[in-house]
Design an enzyme around this catalytic site. Structure first.
Site, PDB file in Angstrom:
ATOM      1  CG  ASP A 615      -1.832   1.156   1.298  1.00  0.00           C
ATOM      2  OD1 ASP A 615      -2.334   1.563   0.235  1.00  0.00           O
ATOM      3  OD2 ASP A 615      -2.066   1.684   2.394  1.00  0.00           O
ATOM      4  CE  LYS A 796      -5.853  14.568 -13.717  1.00  0.00           C
ATOM      5  NZ  LYS A 796      -7.181  13.954 -13.813  1.00  0.00           N
ATOM      6  N   GLY A 930      -5.209   3.214  -3.454  1.00  0.00           N
ATOM      7  CA  GLY A 930      -6.488   3.815  -3.825  1.00  0.00           C
ATOM      8  C   GLY A 930      -6.353   5.256  -4.246  1.00  0.00           C
ATOM      9  CG  ASP A 931      -3.683   8.204  -2.604  1.00  0.00           C
ATOM     10  OD1 ASP A 931      -4.828   8.372  -2.148  1.00  0.00           O
ATOM     11  OD2 ASP A 931      -2.654   8.435  -1.962  1.00  0.00           O
ATOM     12  CG  ASP A1063      -3.731  -1.906   2.862  1.00  0.00           C
ATOM     13  OD1 ASP A1063      -3.975  -1.628   1.675  1.00  0.00           O
ATOM     14  OD2 ASP A1063      -3.307  -1.080   3.689  1.00  0.00           O
TER      15      ASP A1063
END
Length: 1566
Positions: A615, A796, A930-931, A1063
């Protein structure tokens, strides 16, 4: 058309031919190299995907006209506009009568939901015994042992002691069961702690979704747990909390007449509101540390005391003046009996209404009905899920947002039509249906993931939340992502089943041979057996006698399948787990936690890991953001050094790079200078100097220079940082520290930027409903917020529109550089654009996260027109998001650059070095996070996982076919460089730098297509050819699928490491799961096999403990099978001479004690304590780990060799005594002849036992006192047993100690048998280690005979003292000497020539090839063998060890061993045995392990005669330049005593100051 095309980078030019979209992906996939170009390419790729989606959507509108009506009907019916999810949708009713088709004949709901109780443990009290026995009998050997125990019960088979034979199996089962029980009990304790956590739910209220009597038939029959009865756990909870005086007061923030559930007094009516019109009070946002219960209320008499339940009636306004809002019908008559009550998590059911308070964890998946915020917002911390500390916003359902009390809940009536439970954490769809009380119309409202709180999250900055439980226990999303707790078995344990089967086949063949020949011989007539063996046969049938002999031989030869192996393995792995837990190097002081092995039977797998899946947040990083650098109007500021820059300097070998400690000292000085300058320039009341991260004295100088035009640019830049954000400010202690500001933000990036602006002199103070207050260099300024355009992954960027104090309307915008550059003004200064772009590229390549800051002024009319368009877009029904984006584009253009920021996501300590070491070991590291893509890329570069010399491929597709084309393009790209892929075992593990490196970055949507059965093999082939893979935006289930893909597809050993609940799935899926401990505990650590504090501990866990454990267990297995073969086959050879009638050769106690006492301890010691090389040497040469990846220590070839060795030795230990016995009967000293079976059998058994124990000793690398005692002591114990047992009367063992021990024939026979049996093994071992050494043999030789200890800073053992005059040197207090002091030598003195024996001078040692810094030869790395390499001859080794010059007095100059020079950075000495050969290693052992202390050693000077006696011999002494050295001071030394020959300096002497120091390797004198 954009006025500014995406900038190109020089590094891109050689990576691909074209930048346009027309590149055929089937021919070649575009790759990039540097961090800046990778980030730009990722943004460009995402934009291309979004364009394709938009075009596809627009193109399909023409074909959708006929289906619009059906789509509308589906939407109105509440059907989700998402992909089909398996399972039945669930309706959750609140104060609503269930339809007839959903109730049974008793009126109870037909659908039953799982409890909220969770269980991660494998066993319960009921299932432990059967389930654990099933697990254990999965081992083939255990089934075999059970069958033997059953057979021995029958006396016909001649088992001497059937009861005793069952003890080993029972012992194995009991020990394993106890170990498994302890491991699982720990998990159960953690489960119980979670299940018994406290929560507040609505009581005295009917949940129509649950049956009136939910008990099982068994509980009803016994009368257990009647409905309505309060359990003991709930009673204890309420009694405990009753004494704390908790009180409930709910109110919406912003309504000054009521108090929120917080520490805010009731009479506090401050007007600060949430940003941009929100009505939330900032003082209601309590910090985690300061919040406490009970809340301090200004009017305690008006609040009823709460002791397990509470009411809000005292705070209810009269309902007569209210109008019904949403689902609340104030005209509805209610009982007003509902009360909040405390209960346990495990008591919650679907349909319950719960009240969550600030800092409480969410007990189940809950839909938000109402919050304390005026805008119905709440904030979640997902640290327990994903390790992130930034807050995630959630909102309440609009129709239920007016709920304020228990009565309000009673007045509601609605249905939540929810989708079935599934594992996707980012997707949820439901429909809330209700009847509008005002109009009487049926209404509905969509419920998404933004209204759902997931189990395990923590409520922050929100006083209270009322929610409806939708998914409980195993149905909650986090539990669905976890999966069942697996039963893991090590790779060697699985392979052992094959070996056991092979031995079982041998056993069957031996028994079958014995049975057939026994029956055949028994069938013969007229033999002597008829006369001398009457009644010996069990039956009259020779066939039955053969069968009985077959079974009897199974019992007699059972040791060939070693039952004691499993007992010994459990003991050894327990000892190994203890050593891992006691390793001080893996102890993390901040958490007071050592490495904790939670699964003890996997330690050998730690030495075979090929892939690590990690992770990102909380595992590699601390999730702490710091503004390190910035670029303002083309000028770069910031002196900080990032981890990526340090790693790059280390890889490039730049000598000018400072040590981290020196850099910290320099930065501290620069920081102090900057603070002093700013303090002289202006007053910053809100500054927090300790938190200042943007260190730049030049910045302070420019701010102080009023004549400089740069000053105004600086002010505008930091003003934009102080205004353009959505951060909330708070004063934790406004009375004591009124100027201490803390910031709460949805993203740590925003908080870091605002905090950096504060510390530089531009603090954001607070915001009210219609103002944003900041200070600019001590002067207050107030801005009026007009609009906030939020940041999202598609835009963004974020923008704010404000009115400045001069009345002008300004738009501030910050976002990704490529996005901002596309929106710059057409007439923008090109030089400023280019300079800012160069700075951002340099920042990104340094591992920093960049944002571009820009602004523009708006006219009044332009703002009014845009505001109308924006309002219309927000109210649009169809394509609302697209309309809002179009409206945003109307104002976000013609921007002017202010500058750029560069944030560092702080890595955990030692992460880059750990990753570098793991790569050297041949281990590939993948990031599964997950980023978003850009964040993962930045971290990849900052931790040196992604490097500038890598070809990085970004996979981003929106369809199955597009994904296929990109994967095939990547495969073609790699094949054009590397050729076709190889899956050979000997090619496992990679050598960094040996060939062109590739990396893949893939997002979650593309990964979903790539994991499709049609594509996953292609994706596996692509990804396993890359050094690194980064998977972004992946769900927990996808993480587990990726791990499974590599584990099963490549049959590779995998390790997963993480710190959050998201995780857990991949931790459980991998062969080894590691969890990082956190400040608040960790779900990952609970489910892991190993738990520790920091990522960097992984290197020692794998490269030292893992490698040792694998080597030990592999050797232990082979030796175990060997010693049972030598023992069993000797019995088989005896069968030839007794008609195969299963007569025992050995006395029965020897058979019982052979594996229990006589030979078990040496192999256990081998498995528990052996070390082929030292821990520091293993870390210095991580390349040695590659043998474990390739599985070269435990192969079937090795198994067969040990089996054949045992077979050969069994022949020797049986037939040599047999032949000696046939030469003539020996007579003992007391006249007794040595001719009985017990005499012969004891002789054979003694020879076999001594040979087996000595054999284990030969295979032992690390001889300690324990090893000596055990190896020799086991054979001694056997001799003692013969003496003891001879003292007791028995029919088959009479006076054996007298008969055998007093006769030289016995001792000669034993000695001859052992020597002949072990001779071949000893010779083979000598030849292999001398002429065909493995890499580990070379390192071991360097450790024992060479200077490796000096190079690693490890003190030698003291040399043995010789002579009476020898004394130990006196060590004074250690002190440090400067470089100038050490490098200054006495005038006229130089290192004297020292006589050396051949090979012991300064010339290269035989171990040198490993230290040479040349490129590795991949074709030689599979085994690490160097064919035809010259090796020291035995005579040379004898001279090295026994030369007189090495054994002389302490005062002899020749007593000093010749240490080799330490290479300077990036310069390696060419030590070789053979100049034509190269080393397997490219790098020097890291000198970080070397201490930096220098000690002075005062030694008396030798006499002139002693000098002169050794001067004629010429030799070169090259001093050893280690950090851990002893400077020698000479007393009374006269330089004139040295002859010119001795005074001549060596041509090999180092010019560095280090040449004046000598490594200490025992008492020396010069």
């Amino acid at each position: 058309m954009s006025f500014f095309r995406r900038r190109t980078f020089p590094e891109d030019a050689d990576t691909d031919d074209e930048l346009n979209d027309a590149v055929d992906p089937e021919l070649r996939l575009r790759t990039v190299r540097t961090a800046a170009s990778t980030l730009a390419e990722s943004v460009r790729t995402e934009q291309r995907v979004e364009r394709r989606k938009s075009m596809r959507k627009k193109g399909s509108r023409f074909f959708r006209r006929g289906t619009e009506k059906r789509t509308t009907e589906a939407t109105e019916s509440g059907a989700p506009p998402t992909a089909h999810i398996p399972g039945a949708r669930r309706n959750v009713y609140v104060n609503y009568t269930l339809p007839l088709d959903e109730v049974d004949h008793n009126g109870d709901p037909v659908v039953r939901y799982v409890r909220n109780k969770v269980q991660t443990s494998k066993y319960t009290i009921v299932t432990f015994l059967p389930k654990n026995l099933y697990e254990q009998f999965r081992r083939v050997a255990n089934l075999y042992f059970l069958a033997l125990v059953i057979v021995q019960v029958f006396p016909i088979f001649g088992a001497p002691s059937p009861q005793t034979s069952a003890l080993p199996l029972l012992f194995i089962l009991a020990v394993t069961a106890i170990k498994d029980g302890i491991e699982d009990y720990r998990r159960a304790i953690l489960d119980e702690e979670v299940n018994n956590s406290a929560v507040t739910k609505l009581g005295n209220w009917t949940n129509v979704n649950q049956p009136k009597d939910p008990r099982s038939w068994f509980e009803r029959m016994l009368g257990l747990n009647p409905p309505g009865k309060v359990s003991r756990g709930v009673k204890k909870l309420r009694e405990r909390e009753a004494g704390e005086g908790m009180e409930f007061v709910l109110s919406k923030a912003g309504d000054d007449s009521r108090v929120s559930l917080s520490t805010l007094p009731a009479n506090d009516s401050r007007s600060e509101m949430n940003y941009y019109g929100a009505g939330r009070k900032l003082e209601d946002i309590q910090s985690v540390d300061s919040h406490s219960y009970p809340p301090q209320e200004s009017n305690p008499t008006a609040v009823p005391s709460w002791a397990g339940s509470g009411t809000l009636d005292a705070y209810q306004q009269s309902i007569h003046g209210r109008s019904s809002i949403g689902v609340v019908d104030y005209n509805k008559r209610v009982t007003a009996l509902a009360r909040w009550e405390r209960t346990l998590w495990k008591k919650l059911e679907v349909g319950d209404v719960v009240l969550l308070r600030e800092n409480e964890q969410v007990p189940a998946d809950i839909v938000v009905l109402s919050t304390s915020d005026a805008d119905n917002m709440c904030y979640l911390e997902t640290k327990n899920l994903d390790g992130e500390t930034n807050l995630k916003p959630r909102k309440a359902v609009k129709a239920t947002a007016s709920i304020m009390s228990e009565e309000d809940i009673e007045r509601t009536s609605f249905i939540l039509d929810s989708e079935p439970p599934h594992a996707n954490l980012y997707l949820y769809h439901a429909v809330l249906r209700y009847k509008d009380a005002a109009s009487g119309e049926q209404r509905q409202e969509s419920v998404t993931i933004n209204e759902l709180l997931l189990r395990g999250c923590t409520l922050r900055n929100t006083a209270w939340v009322i929610g409806l439980v939708v998914f409980t226990g195993a149905d909650s999303k986090i539990m669905l992502n976890g999966g069942d707790t697996p039963s893991k078995r090590s790779k060697i344990e699985k392979e052992t089943n094959f070996n056991v089967v092979v031995n079982f086949v041998f056993l069957i063949l031996m028994c079958l041979t014995s049975g057939i020949l026994s029956g055949y011989l028994d069938s013969k007539a007229n033999t002597s057996a008829r006369e001398y063996e009457q009644g010996a046969d069990p039956t009259s049938s020779f066939i039955l006698n053969g069968v009985i002999t077959f079974v009897s031989c199974l019992i007699a030869f059972q040791n060939i399948v070693p039952v004691s192996l499993y007992i010994s393995i459990e003991i050894v792995k327990t000892i190994q787990a203890f050593f891992i837990a006691q390793d001080i190097d893996m102890y993390y002081k901040p958490f007071d936690a050592a490495c904790t092995p939670k699964t003890w039977n996997l330690s050998d797998d730690l030495g075979q890991i090929e892939y690590i899946f990690s992770d990102k947040t909380g595992t590699l990083t601390q999730n702490v953001m710091e503004l390190q650098k910035c670029s303002i109007h083309g000028v770069a500021y910031g002196e900080g050094i990032t981890e990526a820059q340090r790693g790059a300097a280390k890889r490039e070998g730049r000598v000018d790079a400072l040590e981290p400690e020196e850099q910290d000292v320099q930065l501290h000085m620069l920081k102090q200078r900057m603070l002093d300058k700013m303090a002289q320039t202006f007053k910053n009341r809100y500054a927090q100097p300790d938190h200042l991260t943007l260190i730049s004295p030049r910045l302070a100088d420019d701010l102080a220079d009023r004549s400089s035009p740069q000053r105004q640019h600086l002010i505008e830049f930091f003003r934009a940082l102080a205004i353009c954000h959505s951060v909330l400010s708070e004063r934790p202690d406004a009375n004591r520290e009124p100027y201490l500001l803390e910031y709460k933000a949805e993203s740590p990036d925003e908080a870091a930027l605002v905090a950096a602006a504060r510390d530089v002199g531009f603090p954001f103070v607070h915001r009210a409903k219609d103002s944003v207050n900041i200070e600019v260099m001590g002067q207050p300024e107030r801005y009026i917020p007009l609009q906030l355009l939020e940041f999202n992954s598609t835009r963004k960027r974020m923008s704010v529109v404000v009115r400045n104090p001069q009345g002008q309307i300004v738009l501030y915008c910050k976002g990704a550089d490529s996005v901002i550059y596309e929106r710059l003004a057409a007439n923008h200064d090109p030089e400023l654009k280019a300079a800012t772009a160069r700075d951002m590229e340099a920042f990104a390549n340094g591992g920093l996260r960049t944002l571009c800051i820009a602004y523009r002024y708006l006219t009044e009319q332009e703002y009014i027109d845009w505001s109308r368009a924006y309002e219309a877009a927000t109210n649009a029904i169809d394509d609302r998001d697209e309309e809002i984006d179009k409206a945003n584009d109307l104002v976000e253009h013609s921007l002017q650059i202010l500058g750029a920021t560069a944030l560092e996501d702080k890595l955990q300590e030692g992460v880059p070095e750990a990753i570098e070491t793991l790569h050297k070991a041949g281990i590939k590291l993948w990031i599964l996070t997950g980023d978003k893509v850009q964040t993962a890329i930045e971290i990849g570069f900052s931790c040196n996982l992604l490097k500038n010399d890598m070809e990085i491929m970004i996979l981003s597709a929106d369809s199955h076919e597009s994904t296929r084309l990109q994967i095939e393009g990547g495969l073609n790209k790699i094949a054009s460089v590397h050729g076709p892929p190889s899956m050979a075992t000997k090619q496992r593990g990679f050598v960094p730098g040996a060939q062109a490196a590739f990396a893949v970055v893939i997002d979650g949507d593309t990964l979903r297509h790539a994991l499709n059965p049609n594509l996953k093999q292609l994706f596996l082939t692509l990804s396993t050819q890359c050094e690194t893979v980064v998977c972004c935006r992946v769900s927990p289930a996808q993480k587990a699928m990726v791990v499974n893909l590599v584990k099963e597809g490549r049959n590779a050993m995998t390790l997963s490491i993480g710190d959050g609940a998201n995780d857990v799935a991949m931790i459980q899926e991998a062969n080894i799961g590691c969890g990082l401990l956190g400040h608040e505990g960790s779900q990952a650590a609970m489910s892991a096999d190993y738990a520790f504090g920091q990522f960097r501990f992984l290197t020692k866990l794998l490269l030292v403990h893992g490698r040792w454990s694998y080597q030990r267990v592999a050797d232990m297995h082979a030796n175990f099978f060997y010693k049972n073969v030598i023992w069993t086959f000797a019995m088989f050879w005896f069968m030839i001479y007794n008609s195969f009638d299963a007569t025992y050769l050995y006395q029965y106690t020897f058979i019982l004690l052979y594996n229990l006492v006589f030979t078990s301890l040496p192999v256990i010691a081998l498995g528990a304590f052996d070390q082929d090389i030292n821990a520091k040497a293993a870390l210095a040469f991580p390349q040695l780990y590659i043998r474990g990846i390739r599985g070269l220590e435990y192969t079937r070839w090795k198994f067969w060799m040990y089996m054949l060795d045992g077979l050969y030795q069994s022949v020797i230990v049986f037939f040599i005594p047999y032949l000696i016995w046939t030469l003539g009967i020996a007579v003992s000293w007391n006249g007794k002849t040595i001719e009985s079976l017990s005499d012969f059998g004891t002789t054979v058994s003694v020879a076999a036992i001594i040979a087996a124990n000595t054999y284990v000793g030969i295979n032992t690398h690390y001889w300690t006192v324990i090893t000596w005692c055990i190896v020799i002591g086991s054979s001694v114990i056997m001799m003692v047993w013969i003496a003891i047992y001879s003292a007791f009367e028995s029919i088959d063992f009479v006076d054996e100690v007298v008969v055998l021990f007093g006769e030289v024939t016995f001792w000669a026979t034993v000695l001859m048998s052992v020597v002949i049996a072990l001779g071949p093994r000893f010779l083979v071992k000598f030849i292999k280690s001398t002429y065909m050494p493995l890499d580990k043999d070379i390192v071991r030789e360097m450790w024992v005979l060479g200077d490796l200890k000096d190079r690693l800073g490890i003190q030698h053992r003291r040399e043995r003292k010789k002579g009476e005059l020898e004394q130990t040197p006196i060590y004074h207090q250690p002190h440090c000497r400067s470089e100038s002091e050490i490098s200054h030598q006495e005038e006229g003195y130089s290192t004297p020539s020292i006589p050396r024996t051949p090979g012991s001078d300064g010339s290269p040692r035989p171990t040198a090839p490993l230290m040479k810094g040349e490129s590795p030869r991949p074709e030689k790395l599979d085994e690490g063998l160097y064919d035809n390499r010259a090796s020291p001859t035995p005579s040379l080794r004898a001279q090295l060890s026994s030369s007189p010059s090495q054994r002389m007095s302490y005062y002899s100059v020749s007593g000093i061993p010749a240490p080799s020079p330490l290479p300077e950075p990036n310069r390696y000495h060419a030590y070789t045995r053979d100049s034509t050969r190269t080393s397997a290693y490219q790098t020097e052992p890291p000198m970080s392990a070397v201490s930096h202390s220098s000690f002075e050693m005062r030694v008396r000077t030798p006499s002139e005669q002693q000098w002169a006696g050794h001067l004629p011999q010429e030799a070169v002494h090259t001093p050893m330049a280690t950090e851990d050295s002893f400077s020698t001071a000479y007393e009374g030394y006269d330089p004139g005593e040295v002859t010119p020959t001795a005074a001549a300096p060596s041509h090999q002497q180092e010019e560095s100051w280090r040449s004046s120091t000598y490594s200490y390797s025992g008492p020396h004198a010069l």
